[in-house]
Design a protein around this motif. Sequence first.
Motif: not given
Length: 145
Positions: A129-137, A118-127
């Motif tokens: 996703r990390e922000i989204r995951d850290s905002l989940k409460v 699978a092609p690796k997602p672009a760096e901005d997509i990875v960032l």
Amino acid sequence: MGVLSEFKEFAVRGNVIDLAVGVIIGASFGKIVTALVDQIIMPPIGLLIGGVDFSEWAITLRGETVDAAGEVVPAVTVGIGLFLNTLIQFVIVAFAIFLVVKFINRLKRKQEEKPAEAPKPAEDIVLLREIRDSLKVRSPDGPTV
């Protein structure tokens, strides 16, 4: 462009050379199959059914005659034995080609089955996703935002 240079370009293409090699190998294979049928397969079969030589097996439609000029007119025959030999040769060649095509198709399927990475997602997509995951409460009822 001259005719000779066009012919040279045509002749050295990969497809033409592959075709020529295939025709030469096919002709040689045909001779091998003919020898196999005529010299190895048919003699024992003929022996088993009473010593019949299949290459001589024919139905005579009209016997040999002599015409008015005294020349011999050959007999008219239907060469059943030669036809049978050719039919067996065809079946052997067709089966060999079937096996080759089946082998090639199996190789192609194995190549297609290999999962492409699978092609690796672009760096901005990875960032993101990390922000989204850290905002989940987490709440007592389950995950919420």
